[in-house]
Enzyme design. Structure first.
Site, PDB file in Angstrom:
ATOM      1  N   SER A 129     -36.253 -11.235  -7.483  1.00 18.16           N
ATOM      2  CA  SER A 129     -35.178 -11.447  -8.459  1.00 18.16           C
ATOM      3  C   SER A 129     -35.285 -12.854  -9.050  1.00 18.16           C
ATOM      4  O   SER A 129     -36.272 -13.152  -9.713  1.00 18.16           O
ATOM      5  CB  SER A 129     -33.821 -11.184  -7.797  1.00 18.16           C
ATOM      6  OG  SER A 129     -32.806 -11.024  -8.748  1.00 18.16           O
ATOM      7  N   HIS A 164     -35.588  -5.912 -11.526  1.00 18.92           N
ATOM      8  CA  HIS A 164     -34.604  -4.814 -11.470  1.00 18.92           C
ATOM      9  C   HIS A 164     -34.660  -3.935 -12.724  1.00 18.92           C
ATOM     10  O   HIS A 164     -33.643  -3.479 -13.228  1.00 18.92           O
ATOM     11  CB  HIS A 164     -33.192  -5.376 -11.295  1.00 18.92           C
ATOM     12  CG  HIS A 164     -33.063  -6.396 -10.219  1.00 18.92           C
ATOM     13  ND1 HIS A 164     -33.397  -6.134  -8.905  1.00 18.92           N
ATOM     14  CD2 HIS A 164     -32.632  -7.694 -10.264  1.00 18.92           C
ATOM     15  CE1 HIS A 164     -33.171  -7.228  -8.175  1.00 18.92           C
ATOM     16  NE2 HIS A 164     -32.724  -8.179  -8.975  1.00 18.92           N
TER      17      HIS A 164
END
Length: 238
Positions: A129, A164
């Site tokens: 991330s 994501h």
């Protein structure tokens, strides 16, 4: 003359903080330059969250490695000790959280320069991330609340990164628009479950722990749209 070590970094769409099987972390271990690597977790993006640190130590403590944590919100090392510590690591593993805050804190403490030096010396840099976003020239982020583009990063990986890609609503169209309009340079979008290894800035390997998960190359088409190309990934076996 000794050849310069390969400069390597890995973008992770999972790991100890999201997955129970440990497959992506095992894959990272396979890239380390030592049989018992020194692995440093950098939780800056989460504000050095204690629970995140505990999960890292629970996951990596039993492994054949020397795990450590670099806290910066309660920093203990002076500049010389900080440099020696980071340059001694075989793997630097950066956690998720707020990409913009991570970059600001790193620059305040000089960690950005030290990680670039470690990278040049052969330390494997990796993360999930925000810990994937930070290595590129820009990224797709929710650092400011709504999803948006961040034309900032360490620039060790050319282009931009979007994590994501398959799991958070709005990620795909928002990132494609940022690339299509030039707000972000062409780059790499990761589905959750994917790992991508880059050597000297070039893609070297793609793996996946999740059936159907992909890495995508996203580029502007020159007509105001973006095109994406899926990259074949090697499945990781339990």
């Amino acid at each position: 003359m000794t050849a310069a070590p390969a400069r390597r970094l890995a973008l992770l769409g999972g790991g100890f903080s999201t997955d129970e099987d440990g497959l992506l972390d095992d894959w990272v271990f396979g890239q380390a330059r030592a049989s018992r690597p020194k692995v440093c977790f950098v939780p800056t993006a989460s504000g050095d969250a204690p629970g995140y640190i505990e999960r890292f130590l629970d996951a990596f403590g039993p492994r054949r490695c020397e795990p450590s944590v670099l806290p910066l919100f309660r920093r203990e090392l002076d500049d010389a000790a900080l440099r020696s510590f980071l340059l001694a690591q075989d793997v630097v593993y950066v956690g998720g959280g707020n990409t913009a805050n991570l970059l600001a804190v790193w620059r305040t403490h000089g960690v950005d320069r030290l990680l670039a030096e470690a990278y040049d010396r052969g330390t494997l840099l990796c993360g999930i991330s925000a810990g994937a976003n930070c290595w590129a020239e820009g990224s797709h982020t929710d650092s400011f609340g709504p999803l948006t583009f961040l034309p900032d990063g360490l620039g060790l990986l050319p282009g931009s990164v979007c994590p994501h890609y398959d799991s958070e609503p709005g990620r795909r169209p928002s990132y494609r628009e940022a690339v299509a309009t030039g707000r972000l340079p062409a780059g790499w979008a990761l589905d959750d479950g994917v790992g991508a290894l880059f050597t000297d800035g070039e893609l070297a390997e793609v793996v996946t722990r999740a059936p159907g998960a992909r890495l995508y190359r996203v580029e502007p088409d020159g007509r105001g749209e973006a095109v994406e190309r899926a990259v074949a990934a090697r499945p990781l076996a339990p």
